[in-house]
Structure formats: structure tokens, C-alpha cells
Design a protein around this motif. Structure first.
Motif, short mmCIF file in Angstrom:
data_model
loop_
_atom_site.label_atom_id
_atom_site.label_comp_id
_atom_site.label_asym_id
_atom_site.label_seq_id
_atom_site.Cartn_x
_atom_site.Cartn_y
_atom_site.Cartn_z
N LYS A 2 0.84 -1.18 0.08
CA LYS A 2 -0.02 0.09 0.05
C LYS A 2 0.91 1.28 0.04
O LYS A 2 1.92 1.21 0.71
CB LYS A 2 -0.97 -0.07 1.20
N TRP A 3 0.37 2.42 -0.51
CA TRP A 3 1.19 3.40 -0.74
C TRP A 3 0.31 4.70 -0.89
O TRP A 3 -0.95 4.61 -1.12
CB TRP A 3 1.98 3.55 -2.11
N CYS A 4 0.99 5.65 -0.58
CA CYS A 4 0.29 6.80 -0.78
C CYS A 4 1.04 8.24 -1.19
O CYS A 4 2.43 8.13 -0.52
CB CYS A 4 -0.79 7.42 0.29
N LYS A 157 -8.05 6.33 2.72
CA LYS A 157 -7.63 5.89 1.33
C LYS A 157 -6.80 4.77 1.16
O LYS A 157 -6.60 3.93 0.05
CB LYS A 157 -7.32 6.78 0.58
N THR A 158 -5.92 4.54 2.25
CA THR A 158 -4.97 3.45 1.99
C THR A 158 -5.25 2.28 2.97
O THR A 158 -4.31 1.91 3.41
CB THR A 158 -3.59 4.26 2.26
N ASN A 159 -6.52 2.40 3.73
CA ASN A 159 -6.84 1.39 4.41
C ASN A 159 -5.87 1.31 5.76
O ASN A 159 -5.62 0.11 6.25
CB ASN A 159 -6.75 -0.21 3.84
N LYS A 161 -3.10 1.94 6.26
CA LYS A 161 -1.54 1.61 6.03
C LYS A 161 -0.53 3.10 5.85
O LYS A 161 0.62 2.93 6.29
CB LYS A 161 -1.35 0.77 4.83
N ALA A 180 -3.51 9.77 -3.13
CA ALA A 180 -3.20 8.46 -2.28
C ALA A 180 -3.50 7.19 -3.23
O ALA A 180 -4.36 7.31 -4.30
CB ALA A 180 -4.23 8.47 -1.05
N TYR A 182 -3.59 3.09 -3.02
CA TYR A 182 -3.51 1.59 -1.89
C TYR A 182 -3.71 0.15 -2.83
O TYR A 182 -4.33 0.29 -4.01
CB TYR A 182 -4.68 1.50 -1.14
N LYS A 184 -3.77 -4.12 -2.91
CA LYS A 184 -3.68 -5.39 -2.20
C LYS A 184 -4.04 -6.58 -3.07
O LYS A 184 -4.92 -6.38 -3.97
CB LYS A 184 -4.71 -5.38 -1.23
N GLU A 343 -0.05 -8.92 1.35
CA GLU A 343 -0.56 -8.61 2.54
C GLU A 343 -0.82 -10.11 3.24
O GLU A 343 -0.74 -11.00 2.80
CB GLU A 343 -1.83 -8.08 2.50
#
Length: 389
Positions: A2-4, A157-159, A161, A180, A182, A184, A343
Motif C-alpha cells: 500500500k502506498w500514498c 484511502k490507504t486502508n 496503512k 493516495a 492503495y 492489495k 499482505e
């Protein structure tokens, strides 16, 4: 994984603009140039960035820019041959190209503007139509509340993370562009849980550390690249066109040399050399965050005016009395690679048996610094390198 990323802009106008990378080749070129610039400066650190997130934000900035500011964004994003509307449409297509079941890939944009600024309706409409971006007025003078609201949106927006991207906001900021991303997904061919063991990882020619290393023996796309003095393997994700590449220099101390050669690489030509092979794979598990201000790297790539008082974002605000410039471009990213995928998961999955005995078995032993790339036919979504544990 996950990233933003978050972009903060100061003084009046913010950097929104025309979607800066229309053609796939343009997007890939900017992605490799930006990564190489950052990686050169961060050779001893683990790095992960999301070129798609950064490009989307800069593309939106370009759509709202004019004059020299727009020209620099257009040139650096390699979008000279594309009209603003053409670039906008290409980003719309990109943002709607990856909806797949059992896979989560979300990119979200939001504009926060100072209460006194009025966003042009034409720009607002384009942001919503092409960039899936919303606009909201925010009182930046109440710094704690503004920081809390932006960080909360990014976390959602990134759950959860990506948290605490911002610690503070400059007192003269007028606009913030927040972006953002995300992701997975599970591996299409998972690693064997019970085969993970501690193995040596060479930080450099003389230093090793023990790291949990995954094992698989299966069929993958594999290639030896003599011109790069490296080898690579491609791992598939389940129910998506996204793939993850691991590119390993043949020399333990060859990371910098490899990354210099990867600058402006033609990924189509790179991909054409894959061979479906039986491969024994040893790949370290890794999980880390990377946080950096992109401003110095964008300056090196030629985006300069938007950081000065000469910045021109006149296509964003209605009769704005304040000159505008970008104060900061903050990017924070997170990645987690394990046996199941991007994940952790409770159940292990059986690995398929090779279809036949190979004549020329390959091995991919990632026991020293390497590069990774997550991409699909449209763009590079994430790229980085592992340099230490």
C-alpha cells in the motif's frame, strides 16, 4: 502493498494541471527518471515510490498551470506531443483500467484550498471528470486541525496503512493537493510458508545479515540481461494485469550501476526477452515505509518555476489576488511482500507442480540489493529497491 503520496502547495495557486503523462512510453520514461534520481541519492536506504500517484498529481497540476510553469511540467513529464484534453483523457483511462475482482487498487486525489480562494468551475469539473478528484476548502491557519483532516483522509484511502504523512503545514500555504494509492493482491503462485528460512543477505561485499527468505520452485518469466549485468524474474498477481518484477544485479555491489542502466529503459523491449522457465527462487520478505520530500528531485528533473513566486496556476483559481507557488511535495509509501502476496494472510496455498522436467533450470537468489517494479501494460505503479535489512 500500500502506498500514498501527498503534495502540499504554498502561496496561492497549487500545482494541479493537465495530466502530465498521456502516452504509456511518456509515463514510463518519467517514472524511471524520477526513480533513478531518488535512488542515486538513497543508495543505502530502502526506497519505494509510486510513479502513478506522483504523475497523477503533477498531471492535475499541469492542467491548472500556464506559462513557464506549464511548459516545465509538460517537458519533464514528457507530454509535449499531447494536448491538455488528450492527457486528461489518458489519465481517465488509466484510473479506470484496473478494476478487477479480488484485487484492490485504488487511486484517489483531493484538492484542499484556502477558504479565501475560489476554484474555477471549469477546473473543478475537469478534476472530477478526468482525475476522480474532489475539492474542499480548508482553514490552513488552524494547523493542527488541517493536518489531522488531511492525514485522516490519506489513512482512509490507504486502508490505514499510510498514517501521519504530515506533521505540520507551512503558515503561508494556500492549497494542498493530496494523492493516495492503495494496492492489495495475492500471488498467483504463492511461496511455501513452511519453506521460509533465515538466509544471508549481503548488504555490501563484506557485510551480511540473516533475513527471513521465501522459497519457491516453479515456472516463471525469467531473463538474463547481459547488457544490464543482471537477471530478472516476473511474479504474477491473482486476477489482475499487474505484475511484479525483481531485477537483481549479478554483482553484490552492483545496485548503483544497474539503476544507472535502467534509466530510460524501454520496458516493452525488456519484457520481450522474458522466457518461460523453471526457476528456483529465494526472495527475502520485506516490509518498510519510505517518506521523502520530492521537491529537490523534481528540481533536478527541470520542474523549477512552480516552486518560486513566478509560479503560474491561473487556470485553477477564479481571480485569485495572491501569487502562488508550491512549498513542498511530500511522498510517503509503504510495502509489504510476503509468502501470500502483498499482505499477510492466515492460510497457505499449495504451489503448482512444474509441468515437465526442465532442460535448463534457472535460479534467482536475491541475497544482495535489488530493484523491484510493479506495473501493468499502462503504467509503473510502484518501483523501489531493497538495500538493507
Amino acid at each position: 502493498m500500500k502506498w500514498c503520496s501527498v503534495l502540499l502547495f504554498s502561496l496561492n495557486t497549487c500545482l494541479f494541471g493537465n495530466v502530465a503523462a498521456n502516452a504509456i512510453q511518456d509515463r514510463n520514461l518519467f517514472a524511471t527518471e524520477l526513480f533513478q534520481t531518488i535512488a542515486t541519492d538513497k543508495q543505502n536506504e530502502n526506497v519505494i515510490i509510486s510513479p502513478v500517484a506522483i504523475q497523477t498529481a503533477l498531471g492535475l497540476a499541469y492542467y491548472g498551470a500556464d506559462g513557464k510553469t506549464a511548459k516545465e511540467l509538460q517537458r519533464t513529464l514528457h507530454a509535449q506531443s499531447q494536448s491538455r484534453n488528450g492527457i486528461a483523457k489518458s489519465y481517465y483511462k488509466l484510473l479506470h483500467s484496473f478494476v478487477k475482482p479480488k484485487t484492490t487498487l485504488e487511486i484517489a486525489n483531493k484538492i484542499y484550498a484556502k477558504d479565501a480562494l475560489v476554484i474555477e468551475q471549469e477546473f473543478r469539473d475537469a478534476a472530477q471528470k478526468y482525475f476522480d478528484s474532489d475539492a474542499e476548502q480548508l482553514d490552513f491557519t488552524d494547523e493542527p486541525k488541517a493536518v489531522e483532516l488531511i492525514n485522516k483522509w490519506l489513512a482512509e484511502k490507504t486502508n490505514g496503512k499510510i498514517t501521519n504523512v504530515l506533521d505540520n503545514i507551512e503558515p503561508d500555504i494556500n492549497v494542498a493537493l493530496v494523492n493516495a494509492i492503495y494496492f492489495k493482491a495475492k500471488w498467483a503462485r504463492p511461496f511455501m510458508d513452511d519453506e521460509t528460512s533465515d538466509r544471508d543477505f549481503w548488504i555490501n561485499e563484506n557485510v551480511t545479515v540473516k533475513v527471513p527468505t521465501m522459497f519457491a520452485d516453479n515456472w516463471y518469466n525469467y531473463a538474463d540481461y547481459a547488457d544490464l549485468d543482471a537477471k530478472a524474474i516476473e511474479l504474477f498477481f491473482e486476477n489482475t494485469d499487474l505484475r511484479m518484477w525483481f531485477i537483481l544485479p549479478n554483482k553484490r555491489g552492483g545496485l548503483h550501476e544497474l539503476e544507472q542502466k535502467l534509466k530510460s529503459v524501454d520496458f516493452n523491449a525488456f519484457e520481450d526477452r522474458w522466457q518461460w522457465s523453471s526457476v528456483t527462487v529465494n526472495l527475502p520478505k520485506f516490509k518498510f515505509e519510505f517518506d521523502t520530500d520530492l521537491k529537490p528531485y523534481l528540481l533536478k528533473l527541470g520542474i523549477k518555476t512552480m516552486f518560486t513566486d513566478e509560479a503560474d496556476f491561473s487556470n485553477i483559481f477564479h481571480e485569485s489576488p495572491i501569487s502562488t507557488r508550491v512549498s513542498r511535495v511530500q511522498h510517503k509509501a509503504f510495502i509489504d511482500v510476503n509468502e501470500i502476496g502483498c499482505e499477510a494472510a492466515a492460510a497457505s496455498v499449495a504451489v503448482g507442480v512444474p509441468m515437465s522436467l526442465p532442460w535448463d533450470p534457472k535460479s534467482f537468489i536475491a541475497d544482495h540489493p535489488f530493484v523491484f517494479v510493479i506495473r501493468d501494460p499502462h503504467a509503473i505503479y510502484f518501483t523501489g529497491h531493497i538495500a538493507k535489512f
